[in-house]
Design an enzyme around this catalytic site. Structure first.
Site, PDB file in Angstrom:
ATOM      1  N   HIS A 273       1.859  -0.203  -5.713  1.00  0.00           N
ATOM      2  CA  HIS A 273       1.881   0.858  -6.721  1.00  0.00           C
ATOM      3  C   HIS A 273       3.009   1.840  -6.436  1.00  0.00           C
ATOM      4  O   HIS A 273       3.475   1.974  -5.303  1.00  0.00           O
ATOM      5  CB  HIS A 273       0.516   1.546  -6.826  1.00  0.00           C
ATOM      6  CG  HIS A 273       0.185   2.493  -5.722  1.00  0.00           C
ATOM      7  ND1 HIS A 273       0.491   3.842  -5.772  1.00  0.00           N
ATOM      8  CD2 HIS A 273      -0.477   2.315  -4.549  1.00  0.00           C
ATOM      9  CE1 HIS A 273       0.045   4.437  -4.679  1.00  0.00           C
ATOM     10  NE2 HIS A 273      -0.538   3.538  -3.916  1.00  0.00           N
TER      11      HIS A 273
ATOM     12  N   HIS B 192      -2.394  11.754   1.425  1.00  0.00           N
ATOM     13  CA  HIS B 192      -2.549  12.487   0.158  1.00  0.00           C
ATOM     14  C   HIS B 192      -2.289  13.994   0.312  1.00  0.00           C
ATOM     15  O   HIS B 192      -2.916  14.812  -0.354  1.00  0.00           O
ATOM     16  CB  HIS B 192      -3.942  12.256  -0.441  1.00  0.00           C
ATOM     17  CG  HIS B 192      -4.076  10.926  -1.116  1.00  0.00           C
ATOM     18  ND1 HIS B 192      -5.211  10.545  -1.794  1.00  0.00           N
ATOM     19  CD2 HIS B 192      -3.220   9.881  -1.222  1.00  0.00           C
ATOM     20  CE1 HIS B 192      -5.065   9.319  -2.283  1.00  0.00           C
ATOM     21  NE2 HIS B 192      -3.856   8.900  -1.942  1.00  0.00           N
TER      22      HIS B 192
ATOM     23  N   ASP C 232       0.071  -1.675  -0.067  1.00  0.00           N
ATOM     24  CA  ASP C 232      -0.019  -0.308  -0.577  1.00  0.00           C
ATOM     25  C   ASP C 232       0.814   0.583   0.337  1.00  0.00           C
ATOM     26  O   ASP C 232       1.971   0.848   0.064  1.00  0.00           O
ATOM     27  CB  ASP C 232      -1.495   0.116  -0.600  1.00  0.00           C
ATOM     28  CG  ASP C 232      -1.732   1.402  -1.370  1.00  0.00           C
ATOM     29  OD1 ASP C 232      -0.882   2.308  -1.274  1.00  0.00           O
ATOM     30  OD2 ASP C 232      -2.767   1.512  -2.057  1.00  0.00           O
TER      31      ASP C 232
ATOM     32  N   ASP D  58       2.457   6.608   1.351  1.00  0.00           N
ATOM     33  CA  ASP D  58       1.630   6.131   0.245  1.00  0.00           C
ATOM     34  C   ASP D  58       2.214   6.576  -1.078  1.00  0.00           C
ATOM     35  O   ASP D  58       2.024   7.718  -1.500  1.00  0.00           O
ATOM     36  CB  ASP D  58       0.206   6.693   0.420  1.00  0.00           C
ATOM     37  CG  ASP D  58      -0.753   6.225  -0.654  1.00  0.00           C
ATOM     38  OD1 ASP D  58      -0.409   5.310  -1.416  1.00  0.00           O
ATOM     39  OD2 ASP D  58      -1.853   6.798  -0.724  1.00  0.00           O
TER      40      ASP D  58
ATOM     41  N   GLU E  48      -1.974   4.147  -9.943  1.00  0.00           N
ATOM     42  CA  GLU E  48      -2.962   3.631  -8.995  1.00  0.00           C
ATOM     43  C   GLU E  48      -3.853   4.746  -8.468  1.00  0.00           C
ATOM     44  O   GLU E  48      -5.063   4.564  -8.276  1.00  0.00           O
ATOM     45  CB  GLU E  48      -2.252   2.932  -7.831  1.00  0.00           C
ATOM     46  CG  GLU E  48      -3.183   2.189  -6.862  1.00  0.00           C
ATOM     47  CD  GLU E  48      -3.631   3.025  -5.673  1.00  0.00           C
ATOM     48  OE1 GLU E  48      -4.440   2.514  -4.867  1.00  0.00           O
ATOM     49  OE2 GLU E  48      -3.194   4.189  -5.549  1.00  0.00           O
ATOM     50  N   GLU E  49      -3.266   5.910  -8.264  1.00  0.00           N
ATOM     51  CA  GLU E  49      -4.016   7.005  -7.680  1.00  0.00           C
ATOM     52  C   GLU E  49      -5.092   7.556  -8.620  1.00  0.00           C
ATOM     53  O   GLU E  49      -5.978   8.291  -8.207  1.00  0.00           O
ATOM     54  CB  GLU E  49      -3.067   8.140  -7.261  1.00  0.00           C
ATOM     55  CG  GLU E  49      -2.021   7.752  -6.219  1.00  0.00           C
ATOM     56  CD  GLU E  49      -2.618   7.435  -4.855  1.00  0.00           C
ATOM     57  OE1 GLU E  49      -3.845   7.449  -4.728  1.00  0.00           O
ATOM     58  OE2 GLU E  49      -1.836   7.174  -3.917  1.00  0.00           O
TER      59      GLU E  49
END
Length: 430
Positions: free
Chosen positions: A75, A235, A151, A85, A122-123
């Site tokens: 993604h 994140h 990922d 990420d 995706e998130e």
């Protein structure tokens, strides 16, 4: 093990409307683990609006079997800077595409079609990949060989892999061909990985990356690989290029290693005349799952249907391996041999679809896979056969008769799914 929790002066760091507090756990072995706590300072509010998302798909058309697809995906969207990420995975995917392009300039073309997938949103719940799978479900169901997902390619040290069991042996063989840059002496990823956790390959029961729609909805054999896990800036705004070069992968050697494993997996699946699937690994895993349930279920609940279906599946797996060996020993290629290989590959490709059930998992009907999928019962610790696991939890609020009936029904459904997979592997009707 006893340990004390100390909070040295690492400071409070602002992230949006919250604070993140870093501390260290002091263990007797002197090993120190980062401990962090996120504290929300205000109610979290998100903007509600409609937006257009974009999946980017690139295709290398197969020369001999263009209607068989090997999919490689990552993604593209991130919460903040997303160095780990997902950009570590995105960079690796682009590098594999570059390497394949160099091979094509030298005259190489894959036997089967390779599809590169860059997913959006995706998130927000795997929206990009999920919508794409749903829209292309008929073609994916009939033509997809495997989906290879990365990922967060690099979060830190240590190689990790998750897969459906028929791909275990391929992963092990490929990791024997790629050097592990973390080793103080020359060693392969396989060798370093073995010392770390015995080459343990995880299963894909979670709904935490883009393999979920491919495996759990469409029944496509899947892989997920990465270096490192549980990185502390996940994140947050600290997931930046500085974090990557100072902590996760200063020289980008781990990125190169992931590209080597991911790229070789794609080449084998796209080029090997017979698909490199070993369903005996799957059969062994199913037997272990059945044994695990036999230890926790009431003795009045029979697992005989499950045992019988696993035995049938094991027989089909042995037959497929014997057929593979026989066909690969042929010295000359002719049309009849090509048709036999094609028929064998169809069974190897479609067997995973047999584990799907049109009714899906009770309460989560979109998830069709009865071996691997999300479960509501986390008390048992059983991450397989989610329907049976959930029925066990629900039976506690039923009469014994109704509870046993619910569990037996889910056992029957799983047994039937395994029978369907065995029939697909043999290329026969149930």
């Amino acid at each position: 093990m006893n340990f004390t929790l100390s909070m040295p002066d690492l400071g409070l760091h602002t992230i949006g409307t919250g604070l993140i507090y870093f501390g260290l756990r002091e263990l007797p072995s002197q090993l120190q683990l980062i401990h962090f706590l996120y504290v929300c300072m205000e109610p979290m509010e998100g903007e509600k609006k409609l937006a257009t998302i974009y999946n980017v798909v690139a295709v290398i058309r197969g020369l001999e079997e263009p209607d068989r697809y090997v999919l490689m995906g990552n993604h593209r969207d991130a919460w903040t800077y997303g160095a780990v990420d997902p950009n570590s995975g995105t960079a690796t995917l682009l590098d594999i595409a570059r390497r394949y392009a160099l091979l094509m300039r030298k005259g190489w073309n894959p036997r089967r079609t390779i599809i590169f997938c860059s997913w959006d949103a995706e998130e927000f719940g795997m929206i990009g990949s999920t919508e794409w799978v749903e829209q292309n479900l008929v073609n994916i169901g009939a033509k997809a060989v495997a989906y290879l997902n990365v990922d967060c390619a690099v979060q830190g040290p240590g190689f990790f892999a998750g897969a459906t069991p028929q791909l275990d042996n391929l992963i092990l063989e490929v990791t024997k061909k790629v050097q592990d840059q973390d080793s103080e002496v020359v060693a392969t990823i396989y060798e370093k990985w073995k010392t770390m956790n015995g080459n343990n390959i995880q299963r894909l029961s979670g709904v935490d990356s883009d393999f979920a729609p491919f495996l759990q909805h469409a029944g496509v054999p899947s892989v997920d690989i990465y270096y490192g896990r549980d990185f502390p800036v996940y994140h947050t705004a600290f997931d930046s290029f500085n974090w990557m070069i100072n902590n996760a992968d200063p020289f980008f050697w781990r990125h190169v290693a992931v590209a080597g494993v991911w790229g070789l997996l794609g080449l084998h699946l796209a080029d090997d005349p017979v698909l490199p699937f070993d369903y005996l690994s799957y059969a062994k895993q199913l037997q272990e799952y059945k044994d695990a349930y036999s230890r926790v279920l009431d003795g009045n609940i029979s697992l005989t249907p499950l045992a019988a279906s696993i035995q049938e599946f094991t027989s089909a797996a042995k037959q497929a391996n014997e057929e593979t060996k026989k066909l690969m020993e042929q010295e000359f290629t002719n049309d009849l041999l090509a048709l036999k290989i094609r028929a064998l590959n169809d069974g190897l490709m479609l067997a995973e679809r047999g584990f799907l059930d049109t009714d899906g998992i009770k309460g989560r009907e979109w998830f069709k896979h009865l071996i691997y999928g999300p479960r509501s019962n986390y008390e048992s610790g059983l991450e397989f056969f989610p329907g049976i696991s959930d029925a066990m939890a629900e039976s506690k609020n039923m009469s014994q008769k109704d509870g046993h009936a619910a569990i037996k029904h889910e056992i029957w459904r799983v047994a039937r799914a395994i029978q369907r997979a065995a029939a697909a592997l043999k290329g026969e009707l149930v």
